[in-house]
Motif scaffolding. Structure first.
Motif, PDB file in Angstrom:
ATOM      1  N   PRO A  30       1.005  -1.098  -0.298  1.00 26.87           N
ATOM      2  CA  PRO A  30      -0.021  -0.123  -0.071  1.00 26.87           C
ATOM      3  C   PRO A  30       1.150   1.355  -0.167  1.00 26.87           C
ATOM      4  O   PRO A  30       1.953   1.228   0.407  1.00 26.87           O
ATOM      5  N   VAL A  31       0.014   2.032  -0.996  1.00 25.57           N
ATOM      6  CA  VAL A  31       0.852   3.407  -0.666  1.00 25.57           C
ATOM      7  C   VAL A  31       0.549   4.364   0.247  1.00 25.57           C
ATOM      8  O   VAL A  31      -0.591   4.641   0.278  1.00 25.57           O
ATOM      9  N   GLN A  32       0.724   4.714   1.064  1.00 32.58           N
ATOM     10  CA  GLN A  32       0.954   5.617   2.266  1.00 32.58           C
ATOM     11  C   GLN A  32       1.337   7.079   2.455  1.00 32.58           C
ATOM     12  O   GLN A  32       2.410   7.244   2.412  1.00 32.58           O
ATOM     13  N   ASP A  33       0.747   8.379   1.847  1.00 30.19           N
ATOM     14  CA  ASP A  33       1.366   9.568   1.879  1.00 30.19           C
ATOM     15  C   ASP A  33       1.725   9.688   3.493  1.00 30.19           C
ATOM     16  O   ASP A  33       0.896   9.992   4.104  1.00 30.19           O
ATOM     17  N   PHE A  34       2.729   9.811   3.925  1.00 27.26           N
ATOM     18  CA  PHE A  34       3.133  10.479   4.534  1.00 27.26           C
ATOM     19  C   PHE A  34       4.038  11.927   4.364  1.00 27.26           C
ATOM     20  O   PHE A  34       4.820  12.166   4.256  1.00 27.26           O
ATOM     21  N   PRO A  35       4.038  12.839   5.927  1.00 28.34           N
ATOM     22  CA  PRO A  35       4.425  13.769   5.809  1.00 28.34           C
ATOM     23  C   PRO A  35       6.456  13.990   6.310  1.00 28.34           C
ATOM     24  O   PRO A  35       6.439  14.773   5.714  1.00 28.34           O
ATOM     25  N   SER A  36       6.796  12.606   7.028  1.00 29.72           N
ATOM     26  CA  SER A  36       7.695  12.339   7.748  1.00 29.72           C
ATOM     27  C   SER A  36       8.220  11.743   7.075  1.00 29.72           C
ATOM     28  O   SER A  36       8.908  11.401   7.839  1.00 29.72           O
ATOM     29  N   THR A  37       8.879  11.485   5.961  1.00 26.70           N
ATOM     30  CA  THR A  37       9.036  10.201   5.130  1.00 26.70           C
ATOM     31  C   THR A  37      10.715  10.222   4.870  1.00 26.70           C
ATOM     32  O   THR A  37      11.267  10.237   5.561  1.00 26.70           O
ATOM     33  N   TRP A  38      10.953  11.705   5.250  1.00 29.58           N
ATOM     34  CA  TRP A  38      12.598  12.500   5.839  1.00 29.58           C
ATOM     35  C   TRP A  38      13.071  11.425   6.978  1.00 29.58           C
ATOM     36  O   TRP A  38      14.191  10.640   6.742  1.00 29.58           O
ATOM     37  N   LEU A  39      12.225  11.526   7.928  1.00 30.03           N
ATOM     38  CA  LEU A  39      12.713  10.743   8.987  1.00 30.03           C
ATOM     39  C   LEU A  39      13.018   8.866   9.027  1.00 30.03           C
ATOM     40  O   LEU A  39      13.646   8.082   9.015  1.00 30.03           O
ATOM     41  N   LEU A  40      12.669   8.285   7.795  1.00 29.95           N
ATOM     42  CA  LEU A  40      12.944   7.134   7.563  1.00 29.95           C
ATOM     43  C   LEU A  40      14.061   6.725   6.722  1.00 29.95           C
ATOM     44  O   LEU A  40      14.310   5.664   6.414  1.00 29.95           O
ATOM     45  N   ARG A  41      14.431   7.531   6.419  1.00 27.09           N
ATOM     46  CA  ARG A  41      15.955   7.241   5.415  1.00 27.09           C
ATOM     47  C   ARG A  41      15.530   6.567   5.238  1.00 27.09           C
ATOM     48  O   ARG A  41      16.311   4.874   4.906  1.00 27.09           O
TER      49      ARG A  41
END
Lengths: 758, 303
Positions: A30-41
Motif C-alpha cells: 500500500p502506498v501511504q502518503d506521509f509527511p515525515s518520510t524524511w525520517l525513514l531514510r
C-alpha cells in the motif's frame, strides 16, 4: 509399475507456482502518503524489502503435497499393490458363424458345438472382471451385434451370453465386431482393456475386411497403446475335418419334361487327409436313385454331375446330400430350386393348299406322350409348315423322343374350329388367308389370355382375303395381324437380315457370330407390307429396309407376323444352321420362356433383393414368404417396392416359397404360382483352414495375440492402483505442512508483537 | 453552512470553550497583555476608553473606585494603548500540513492550524487587538497585516477558508523575510509542523525573536507522525517531494521514533534558546484545551 493417466503428469508444472510465490512474488504494497518520510531514510538497508526464499522447509512440504496430488491423479498402478486380478475392461466377441456349429469335444468329453465352448470360456473370463472394470458382449456373425454395452456389473453380460446361438451365416462381421469392441474401450483408463475374440480362427472370416473397420482398430490401438490388448482365443481345439458342399446348380437351361436334369455339385475337402463321401440327390421329397461316390485329396475340391431324368412338370426343390463323417453337418446339404417346365405345345395351322400343307392326306399329328416316335411320312413334299414342324422337334420327327421339348400338332385351317385351343401355347398360321369369324374370335381370346399367335405369310397366301379377314377387325374384334400385306416380291439378289445395335431379344445371342451367323441368311421372296396395325412394331428388317417380322401386343399375349416363308425356294433360311436355333428362340419368345430366371439360391443371413416383375405377381402390392420346413411354415409379408422388387432380410437356411398373400392361413396351402427360394449356409464356412498370429498381425496390428482357451488365464493382469497409499501419504504431508505453517505464523506474530511493543 | 467564508473555523463548541476561556483568557490575556505590555511610559495610556468588569488577577490600581461607589461593583479602566496589540499568526500551508487526508476521520494539521488561527484572531478582536495572518509554504503566500475590527476577522476567516496545503516549505527563509516585514512588535504565533533541519528552523525563530516579537511556536503533528502506528509493509510517499520509501514499519518504528524525538527536542531546544515559547500539539488534542493550557501557562509565567 505404470501410470494409467500419464497425461496428468502435466500437472507437475504446477510445482513451480509455490516457488514463484515464495521467491519472486511482488507484493503490492500500500502506498501511504506521509509527511515525515524524511525520517525513514530510504538509503538504509532495513528499509528495503528484499525478496528471499523463506521457510524453505515449508516450501518443500508444499511441493511434496502437489507432487503427490499429481501422482494420485495420474493413477499409479503397480503389480506389487495386489495379487488379485487388476480392474480391467473386457469386451467379449463371440463368433456366431456357421462353422461354430462344428462339434468338438468339451472338457467333459462330450461333443458340443464350438459356440457352447466359446460361451463357457466367456463366462470364465467374466468371473475375473473386477470393478471398476467393465464388460461388454458382441455377437459376430454376418454382422456385428452389440448384445451388452459396457457396464460395471457382469450380470447383463452373462445374460447376453445365454442368448447367443450358432447361425448359418458367415463370420464376415468378425472384423467389424473387433472394431466395435475397440471403440467401446477406447479412452478407458484402467490398466488394461481387452478385446477377447472367441472364434475358431478360420481364415475366411478374416479375409472379409473393411478399410473403415481396420482404421477404427488402428486408431484405438494408437490411442491406447499397450493398454489395449487384442486377444483371439481359439476354441476349436485344433484343426477340424470337414467335407462340405460348396455350391450346387442346374446345368444349362431349365429342364423340360422328358429331359435329363443335371445338377452340378461342387464338393470341397478342407481336411488334412484324403476323404471319401457319397453324394445323392433328392427332388421334391423323392430321393433319386443312385448316388455318386467321391474321393478327395486334402485341400481339393471336386465337381460332380448328378443326373436325374424328369418325367413331369415340377416346381419344387432339389437337395444335394453329402454323406460323410465330419464335424460340421450344416454344409452337407445344399438346396436349390428345381423347376421342370412343361413341353411347349405348338399348333401349326396350314391353309391346306399344296404350297403349305405338309401332305394332302395329313392328319392332326401330335407327339405321343410317352415320347415314342411317330412313323415317318411317306409324302416327299417339303412345305414350309412341314419344315417348321421338322425344325421345332427334329428328334420326334426322327423317332427319337421329345428332344427340344416342343410338341407340334399340324392341322388344316378348316379343322381349326374343332380344336380346343387352350391346350396349346402357340398357334402358327402358315399361309392361312382367312378363317371364319368365330374362329378368329377364338383366336383373339386365345391371344388375350396370354398366349401367342404367329402368322407366316409365304407364297400361298391370298393377301386380299387375308387383309379383309384376319388383318381387319370386325365389330369388337380387333385385327389379328400386326400388318396388312401385299403381293409377294422377288428379290434378286436376295436380301439379308439386318442385325441392329439393339436387336430383338430373339436375335440378341446372334450378335456373337459364334452363337449363329445371321449374315449367311438370304431371302429371295417376301411379302409386301402395306400397312401396320395400331401398336404394331417392326422387329426384323431386311437389308433393303423391308420389314421381315412384326409383332403386336394383344391383351396379355402377342401376335407376330413373318413376311417370308420357310420353303426351300424362298431362300436359304431353312438350309442354314441358324434356322433351328432361330425357330426355337422364336417359340420360346412367343411362349414366354425366352428369358429364364436364375434360380433363387441365397446365402443364409445375407440380405437380398429379388425381382418380382413376372406377370404372376402383377397387380399386387405385397407378397408372402413361407418357409417350407419340417419345423413348420412361418410366413413373412414383404411389400413390393416401386421397382417391382422385394427386399429379403437375412434368412436362415431353409426352403421358402414366395407367393401372393394367401386368402387363408392354412399351412401347406397350395398356391397357383409360387417361386422357390433356397437359402443355404455360406459356403466359405466349409473351409476349415485356420489363420495364424503371423497372418493376423498385418491386419489387426502387431499387438494382436492368439491363445488357446485353456491358456487364457495368463492374460489376466494382476495388481492394483496405489492411490490409497498416495492419499494416505498426502494426508500426512498436508497435515504436517499445516502444523508447520501454524507454528511459523505464531512465531512470526510473536516477533511482530515484540517489535511493536518496542 | 455559514454564510461567511471561514466561519466554520469558529466552531461553536470551541467558541463556547474559548468564550469561557476568553473571559478568563481575555482577562488573562488582557491581564497578561496588560502585564506583558507594560507601557514604557509610567502609568497607562492617557486616553481612557471604557470600563470592564474586574476579574481576579487584574491589578488593584486599575480599579475604578468611583464606579465601585456608584455601582457597588468592581470595574477596571481600560486605556487605549493596552488594547492595541498585534497578534499575527503564521500558518504553514505546505503540503506536509495537509496530512492526514479528509477521509481519515480527524482534522488535518492545516485545518487544526486554521482553527487555532481563527480562535486566536477571534480572541484578538474581542480584546480590541489587531489580528493578522500570514500563510506560507516555501515563500509567503498570503499576508494580511494586523488590523483591528470585526471586518479583519472576517477577512482572516475568508483567507483560512480558501487555504489549501501544497508545495514544499522553507521555514527559515519565511521567518527571516517576515521578521523584516513585521515592523511593529507584537505576538507572532507560528503554526507549523516545523519540518526541516532543526537548526534552520530555530534560526528563523531566532531572527523573529531578535526583532522584539513575542514568538510562540506551536508545532502541530498528527497522531500517525507521533505514534507511527503502521504495521504492514508500506511504501511511504512524501507529501511535499513525492519521493517513496518502502519500509517495514515493524522494523523501522523504533528508529523512526528516535529520530522524531531527536528532531522535536532539537526544535524545542532551539526555540527555548531563541526565547520563544514552544508547544508540541497533536491534532487529536482538543483545541480549547490546547489554548487554555497555553494561556494559563503564559499567565502563570507572567506573574
Amino acid at each position: 509399475m505404470s501410470l494409467l493417466y500419464p497425461l496428468m503428469l502435466v500437472g507437475a508444472s504446477s510445482l513451480v507456482i509455490p516457488v514463484v510465490i515464495h521467491l519472486i512474488a511482488r507484493h503490492r504494497f500500500p502506498v501511504q502518503d506521509f509527511p515525515s518520510t524524511w525520517l525513514l531514510r530510504s538509503d538504509e538497508r532495513t528499509n528495503v524489502f528484499a525478496p528471499k526464499l523463506v521457510d524453505a522447509g515449508q516450501l518443500l512440504l508444499r511441493l511434496l503435497v502437489l507432487a503427490l496430488l499429481v501422482l494420485a491423479m495420474a493413477r499409479l498402478f503397480g503389480s506389487w499393490v495386489s495379487s488379485e486380478p487388476a480392474p480391467r475392461n473386457v469386451v467379449l466377441v463371440i463368433d456366431c458363424s456357421a462353422s461354430m456349429n462344428m462339434l468338438a469335444s468339451g472338457p467333459d468329453g462330450r461333443r458340443v458345438p464350438l459356440v457352447d465352448l466359446a460361451r463357457k470360456t466367456a463366462r470364465e473370463l467374466l468371473e475375473t472382471v473386477q470393478p471398476p472394470g467393465q464388460c461388454a458382449v458382441i455377437a459376430a456373425g454376418e454382422e456385428a451385434r452389440l448384445l451388452c454395452s459396457l457396464g460395471p456389473t457382469t450380470a447383463p453380460a452373462v445374460a447376453a451370453l445365454d442368448t447367443i446361438t450358432g447361425t448359418d451365416g458367415s463370420g464376415h462381421g468378425l472384423i467389424r465386431a473387433i472394431a466395435l469392441g475397440c471403440e467401446l474401450v477406447r479412452g478407458r483408463r484402467e490398466i488394461c482393456s481387452q478385446v477377447v475374440v472367441l472364434t475358431d480362427l478360420r481364415s475366411s472370416a478374416f479375409e472379409v475386411r473393411n478399410a473403415y473397420d481396420l482404421r477404427r482398430i488402428e486408431l484405438a490401438q494408437r490411442a491406447m497403446g499397450d493398454a489395449l490388448q487384442l486377444l483371439l482365443v481359439d476354441v476349436s481345439r485344433g484343426a477340424s475335418d470337414n467335407i462340405g458342399i460348396v455350391r450346387a446348380s442346374l446345368r444349362g437351361r431349365p429342364p423340360r419334361v422328358g429331359d435329363d436334369a443335371h445338377v452340378v455339385v461342387r464338393v470341397a475337402n478342407s481336411t488334412t487327409k484324403p476323404a471319401k463321401a457319397s453324394l445323392r440327390l433328392t427332388v421334391g421329397n423323392e430321393r433319386q436313385p443312385g448316388s455318386k461316390s467321391i474321393s478327395l485329396d486334402p485341400g481339393t475340391d471336386a465337381v460332380v454331375d448328378v443326373t436325374t431324368p424328369v418325367n413331369r412338370s415340377l416346381r419344387s426343390f432339389a437337395q444335394a446330400h453329402l454323406t460323410t463323417r465330419d464335424a460340421l453337418p450344416n454344409d452337407d446339404i445344399f438346396r436349390l430350386p428345381f423347376e421342370v417346365a412343361d413341353v411347349q405345345r405348338v399348333l401349326i395351322v396350314h391353309s391346306g393348299s399344296p404350297a403349305s400343307s405338309p401332305s394332302p392326306a395329313s392328319q392332326p399329328r401330335e407327339a405321343a406322350p410317352s415320347g415314342k416316335a411317330a412313323p415317318p411320312e411317306g409324302d416327299a413334299t417339303l412345305t414350309g409348315a412341314a419344315i417348321l414342324r421338322y425344325v421345332l422337334n427334329p428328334g420326334r420327327e426322327l423317332g427319337r423322343g421329345y428332344g427340344t421339348g416342343i410338341t407340334t400338332t399340324t392341322i388344316g385351317a378348316e379343322a381349326l374350329s374343332a380344336q380346343p385351343l387352350s391346350k396349346y401355347d402357340l398357334i402358327v398360321l402358315y399361309d392361312v388367308s382367312s378363317l371364319p369369324e368365330p374362329v378368329l374370335g377364338d383366336l383373339e381370346s386365345f391371344v388375350r389370355e396370354g398366349k401367342s399367335l404367329l402368322i407366316v405369310c409365304s407364297g400361298g397366301l391370298n393377301p386380299i382375303r387375308f387383309n379383309r379377314t384376319i388383318a381387319s377387325g370386325v365389330g369388337k374384334r380387333k385385327p389379328l395381324s400386326p400388318a396388312e400385306i401385299g403381293n409377294e416380291q422377288v428379290f434378286d439378289p436376295p436380301i439379308r437380315i439386318v442385325l441392329t445395335a439393339n436387336p430383338h431379344p430373339v436375335l440378341a445371342p446372334f450378335k456373337d457370330p459364334l452363337q449363329g451367323d445371321l449374315s449367311v441368311i438370304r431371302l429371295a421372296r417376301l411379302r409386301e407390307v402395306r400397312s401396320t396395325a395400331e401398336g404394331a412394331s417392326v422387329v426384323l428388317r431386311g437389308s433393303g429396309g423391308q420389314p421381315l417380322g412384326l409383332e403386336m401386343p394383344l391383351g396379355h399375349g402377342r401376335v407376330a407376323l413373318l413376311t417370308f416363308g420357310f420353303e426351300l425356294d424362298h431362300g436359304n433360311l431353312a438350309r442354314s444352321r441358324i434356322f433351328p436355333v432361330l425357330m426355337w428362340r422364336m417359340v420360346d419368345y412367343l411362349t414366354g420362356q425366352l428369358r429364364t430366371r436364375v434360380p433363387d439360391v441365397l446365402t443364409a443371413l445375407r440380405p437380398a433383393v429379388l425381382d418380382v416383375s413376372e406377370p404372376a405377381f402383377a397387380f399386387v402390392e405385397e407378397l408372402e414368404l413361407t418357409r417350407v420346413d419340417p419345423l413348420g411354415p412361418t410366413a413373412l409379408r414383404l411389400p413390393i417396392q416401386k421397382e417391382k422388387t422385394v427386399l429379403l432380410e437375412g434368412l436362415p437356411s431353409g426352403q421358402y416359397l414366395l407367393h401372393k398373400v394367401a386368402a387363408s392361413s392354412v399351412p401347406g396351402q397350395l398356391f397357383s404360382y409360387a417361386r422357390c427360394i433356397a437359402v443355404n449356409p455360406d459356403p466359405c464356412e466349409s473351409d476349415m483352414k485356420q489363420t495364424s498370429e503371423e497372418e493376423l498381425r498385418p491386419v489387426l496390428g502387431s499387438r494382436v495375440g492368439v491363445a488357446k482357451a485353456e491358456d487364457i488365464g495368463r492374460f489376466v493382469p494382476r495388481g492394483g492402483e496405489a492411490w490409497r497409499w498416495i492419499v494416505l501419504l498426502l494426508a500426512i504431508v498436508y497435515g504436517l505442512e499445516g502444523i508447520i505453517a501454524w507454528a511459523l505464523s505464531a512465531r512470526r506474530e510473536k516477533r511482530r508483537s515484540a517489535g511493536g511493543a518496542e | 453552512m455559514s454564510a461567511i467564508p471561514g466561519m466554520r473555523f469558529l466552531d461553536a463548541r470551541i467558541l463556547r470553550s474559548i468564550s469561557r476561556i476568553e473571559i478568563k483568557a481575555r482577562l488573562l490575556v488582557e491581564g497578561m497583555y496588560a502585564s506583558r505590555h507594560r507601557c514604557p511610559f509610567y502609568g497607562y495610556s492617557v486616553e481612557f476608553v471604557d470600563h470592564r468588569e474586574y476579574t481576579a488577577g487584574d491589578e488593584p490600581r486599575t480599579i475604578d473606585w468611583k464606579m465601585l461607589a456608584r455601582t457597588e461593583r468592581y470595574y477596571v479602566k481600560r486605556f487605549e494603548m493596552e488594547s492595541n496589540m498585534n497578534v499575527v499568526c503564521l500558518l504553514d500551508a505546505s503540503a506536509s500540513m495537509g496530512y492526514p487526508r479528509a477521509d481519515a476521520g480527524r482534522l488535518s494539521k492545516i485545518e487544526y492550524g486554521c482553527y487555532l488561527a481563527a480562535s486566536l484572531a477571534y480572541l484578538a478582536v474581542r480584546q480590541q487587538d489587531s489580528p493578522g495572518l500570514v500563510t506560507f509554504d516555501r515563500d509567503v503566500r498570503d499576508f494580511i497585516p494586523p488590523k483591528q475590527g470585526q471586518r479583519q476577522l472576517y477577512t482572516i476567516l475568508g483567507k483560512l477558508e480558501a487555504l489549501s496545503a501544497a508545495a514544499e516549505t522553507d521555514l527559515c527563509h519565511v521567518l527571516k523575510a517576515l521578521s523584516q516585514r513585521l515592523t511593529r512588535r507584537g505576538i507572532v504565533i507560528l503554526l507549523s509542523d516545523c519540518y526541516g533541519e532543526p537548526e534552520r528552523v530555530t534560526d528563523g525563530v531566532r531572527h523573529m525573536a531578535a526583532r522584539g516579537h513575542d514568538v510562540v511556536v506551536f508545532q502541530i503533528l498528527d497522531h500517525d507522525e507521533i505514534a507511527f502506528p503502521f504495521q504492514a509493509l508500506t511504501s511511504f510517499r512524501d507529501l511535499e517531494t513525492g519521493a517513496q520509501v518502502m519500509s517495514d514499519p515493524l522494523v523501522q518504528r523504533r528508529l523512526y521514533l528516535e529520530r522524531l524525538d531527536r528532531f522535536v527536542r532539537g526544535v524545542r531546544g532551539g526555540c527555548s534558546q531563541a526565547g520563544a515559547d514552544y508547544r508540541l500539539i497533536k491534532t487529536t488534542d482538543p483545541i480549547e484545551v490546547v489554548l487554555r493550557d497555553y494561556l494559563l501557562y503564559r499567565r502563570a509565567r507572567a506573574r
